[in-house]
Scaffold this motif. Structure first.
Motif, short mmCIF file in Angstrom:
data_model
loop_
_atom_site.label_atom_id
_atom_site.label_comp_id
_atom_site.label_asym_id
_atom_site.label_seq_id
_atom_site.Cartn_x
_atom_site.Cartn_y
_atom_site.Cartn_z
N VAL A 165 -9.46 48.05 57.08
CA VAL A 165 -10.73 47.40 57.37
C VAL A 165 -10.45 46.05 58.01
O VAL A 165 -9.39 45.45 57.80
CB VAL A 165 -11.58 47.23 56.10
N ALA A 166 -11.40 45.58 58.79
CA ALA A 166 -11.31 44.26 59.41
C ALA A 166 -12.64 43.56 59.25
O ALA A 166 -13.69 44.13 59.56
CB ALA A 166 -10.94 44.38 60.88
N PHE A 167 -12.61 42.34 58.73
CA PHE A 167 -13.81 41.53 58.56
C PHE A 167 -13.80 40.43 59.61
O PHE A 167 -12.82 39.68 59.70
CB PHE A 167 -13.86 40.92 57.16
N PHE A 168 -14.88 40.32 60.37
CA PHE A 168 -14.93 39.34 61.44
C PHE A 168 -16.08 38.39 61.21
O PHE A 168 -17.25 38.79 61.15
CB PHE A 168 -15.10 40.04 62.79
N ARG A 169 -15.75 37.11 61.07
CA ARG A 169 -16.77 36.07 60.88
C ARG A 169 -16.26 34.77 61.48
O ARG A 169 -15.11 34.39 61.28
CB ARG A 169 -17.07 35.88 59.39
N GLY A 170 -17.14 34.09 62.21
CA GLY A 170 -16.78 32.80 62.76
C GLY A 170 -15.56 32.84 63.66
O GLY A 170 -14.76 31.91 63.67
N ARG A 171 -15.43 33.94 64.41
CA ARG A 171 -14.33 34.15 65.36
C ARG A 171 -12.98 34.29 64.66
O ARG A 171 -11.94 34.19 65.29
CB ARG A 171 -14.29 33.04 66.42
N ARG A 172 -12.99 34.53 63.36
CA ARG A 172 -11.77 34.82 62.62
C ARG A 172 -11.81 36.25 62.10
O ARG A 172 -12.87 36.71 61.66
CB ARG A 172 -11.61 33.86 61.45
N SER B 200 -4.44 37.82 59.08
CA SER B 200 -5.59 37.10 59.61
C SER B 200 -5.23 36.56 60.98
O SER B 200 -4.07 36.32 61.29
CB SER B 200 -6.01 35.95 58.68
N ALA B 201 -6.25 36.38 61.79
CA ALA B 201 -6.04 35.85 63.14
C ALA B 201 -7.24 35.01 63.53
O ALA B 201 -8.39 35.39 63.29
CB ALA B 201 -5.83 36.98 64.14
N GLU B 202 -6.95 33.88 64.14
CA GLU B 202 -7.98 33.02 64.70
C GLU B 202 -7.41 32.41 65.97
O GLU B 202 -6.49 31.60 65.92
CB GLU B 202 -8.38 31.92 63.71
N GLY B 203 -7.93 32.86 67.10
CA GLY B 203 -7.33 32.46 68.37
C GLY B 203 -5.91 33.01 68.46
O GLY B 203 -5.66 34.18 68.26
N GLU B 204 -4.95 32.15 68.71
CA GLU B 204 -3.55 32.56 68.80
C GLU B 204 -2.81 32.40 67.48
O GLU B 204 -1.62 32.70 67.40
CB GLU B 204 -2.85 31.74 69.89
N ARG C 35 -4.06 41.60 67.37
CA ARG C 35 -4.81 41.01 68.49
C ARG C 35 -5.87 41.95 69.02
O ARG C 35 -6.98 41.54 69.37
CB ARG C 35 -3.83 40.60 69.58
N ARG C 36 -5.55 43.25 69.08
CA ARG C 36 -6.55 44.20 69.56
C ARG C 36 -7.70 44.33 68.58
O ARG C 36 -8.87 44.46 68.98
CB ARG C 36 -5.90 45.56 69.80
N LEU C 37 -7.41 44.30 67.29
CA LEU C 37 -8.48 44.36 66.29
C LEU C 37 -9.41 43.18 66.43
O LEU C 37 -10.63 43.31 66.33
CB LEU C 37 -7.88 44.39 64.88
N ARG C 38 -8.84 42.02 66.68
CA ARG C 38 -9.69 40.84 66.86
C ARG C 38 -10.60 41.00 68.08
O ARG C 38 -11.79 40.68 68.02
CB ARG C 38 -8.84 39.57 67.00
N ARG C 39 -10.06 41.54 69.17
CA ARG C 39 -10.88 41.73 70.37
C ARG C 39 -11.97 42.78 70.12
O ARG C 39 -13.11 42.62 70.57
CB ARG C 39 -10.00 42.14 71.56
N VAL C 40 -11.62 43.86 69.43
CA VAL C 40 -12.60 44.90 69.12
C VAL C 40 -13.72 44.33 68.25
O VAL C 40 -14.91 44.56 68.51
CB VAL C 40 -11.92 46.09 68.42
N CYS C 41 -13.35 43.57 67.22
CA CYS C 41 -14.35 42.99 66.33
C CYS C 41 -15.24 42.00 67.07
O CYS C 41 -16.46 41.95 66.84
CB CYS C 41 -13.67 42.30 65.15
N THR D 261 -3.61 52.82 69.94
CA THR D 261 -5.06 52.74 70.09
C THR D 261 -5.71 52.47 68.75
O THR D 261 -5.30 53.02 67.72
CB THR D 261 -5.61 54.07 70.66
N ILE D 262 -6.75 51.62 68.76
CA ILE D 262 -7.60 51.41 67.59
C ILE D 262 -8.77 52.39 67.69
O ILE D 262 -9.49 52.42 68.69
CB ILE D 262 -8.12 49.97 67.52
N ILE D 263 -8.96 53.18 66.65
CA ILE D 263 -10.08 54.11 66.58
C ILE D 263 -11.07 53.57 65.55
O ILE D 263 -10.70 53.28 64.42
CB ILE D 263 -9.61 55.52 66.18
N VAL D 264 -12.32 53.41 65.95
CA VAL D 264 -13.35 52.88 65.07
C VAL D 264 -13.92 54.02 64.23
O VAL D 264 -14.43 55.01 64.76
CB VAL D 264 -14.46 52.19 65.87
N LEU D 265 -13.83 53.89 62.90
CA LEU D 265 -14.31 54.92 61.99
C LEU D 265 -15.68 54.60 61.42
O LEU D 265 -16.45 55.50 61.10
CB LEU D 265 -13.31 55.10 60.83
#
Length: 230
Positions: free
Chosen positions: A133-140, A163-167, A185-191, A212-216
């Protein structure tokens, strides 16, 4: 009435928010496993049409394994309510057996009565080395991952957290192999894409094939994701 998730734009009032949001993800060009959507009220009236539609779908997509999911009572406009419904993994690609499983597991008073757009998804089960799972809030983005398809979603301790925020990246693998930085990085872009399109902070269930990231599944974040030390 049936619908093909990959080829039709689905109305949440008719098909539930889980199926409808996945059809939007398809429209954005992101990979989503193929699924046949069967309305619960139609399933409750008889099985012959459901078996025929499911058999046709199986011949078209030829999945090796199937997962059954409901699209009702979860993923509401302002409430995720995760865990309110049941998913059945590792089902054989047999139309009669799938419809029997639906009848036993999903056609209950709880799933039928008062549920907007109650439907069952007969969906190809993704075989991948990593799920999460990936939680995306406030660009993080906060990521939890495991080797089993339902490892994180049933409450097991994740094998990988990141976790990722920017670089800036932070990873805790609890002694396991470090996940690909490309995955994070791809998960962050997808989110980011999904959050901007849907207009809310997103909780995304995903599978990673290694390329590839597959969205479930995708739902709104309505609570505070668990933080961990960077």
């Amino acid at each position: 009435m049936v619908a093909d998730l990959l080829t039709q734009e689905l109305d949440p009032e008719r098909w539930g928010f889980k199926a409808a949001r996945l059809s939007e993800v398809v429209g954005l060009g992101l990979p989503v496993p193929p699924a046949l959507c069967l309305r619960v009220e139609d399933l409750a009236r008889g099985t012959a049409e459901a078996v025929s539609a499911t058999a046709t779908w199986l011949r078209l997509y030829r999945p090796r394994r199937v997962v059954l999911r409901t699209s009702a009572r979860e993923d509401l406009p302002d409430s995720a309510q995760a865990g309110r419904t049941v998913s059945v993994l590792n089902c054989p690609p047999d139309a009669s057996a799938l419809v029997r499983a639906i009848d036993q597991e999903f056609l209950t008073e709880r799933n039928i009565n008062g549920a907007t757009g109650a439907c069952v998804l007969v969906q190809e089960q993704v075989d991948a080395p990593l799920y999460g799972v990936a939680f995306f809030r406030g660009r993080r983005v906060l990521i939890e991952a495991a080797r089993r398809p339902d490892g994180v979603t049933v409450g097991e301790v994740p094998q990988i957290r990141a976790s990722a925020e920017g670089e800036r990246l932070a990873v805790d693998t609890t002694g396991r192999a470090v996940p690909s930085l490309m995955l994070i990085r791809r998960l962050r872009r997808v989110c980011l894409l999904l959050a901007e399109h849907l207009g809310f902070d997103v909780d995304v269930e995903w599978a990673w094939t290694g390329a590839t990231i597959i969205v479930l599944q995708i739902r709104p974040i309505t609570g505070e994701p668990v933080e961990w030390a960077s």
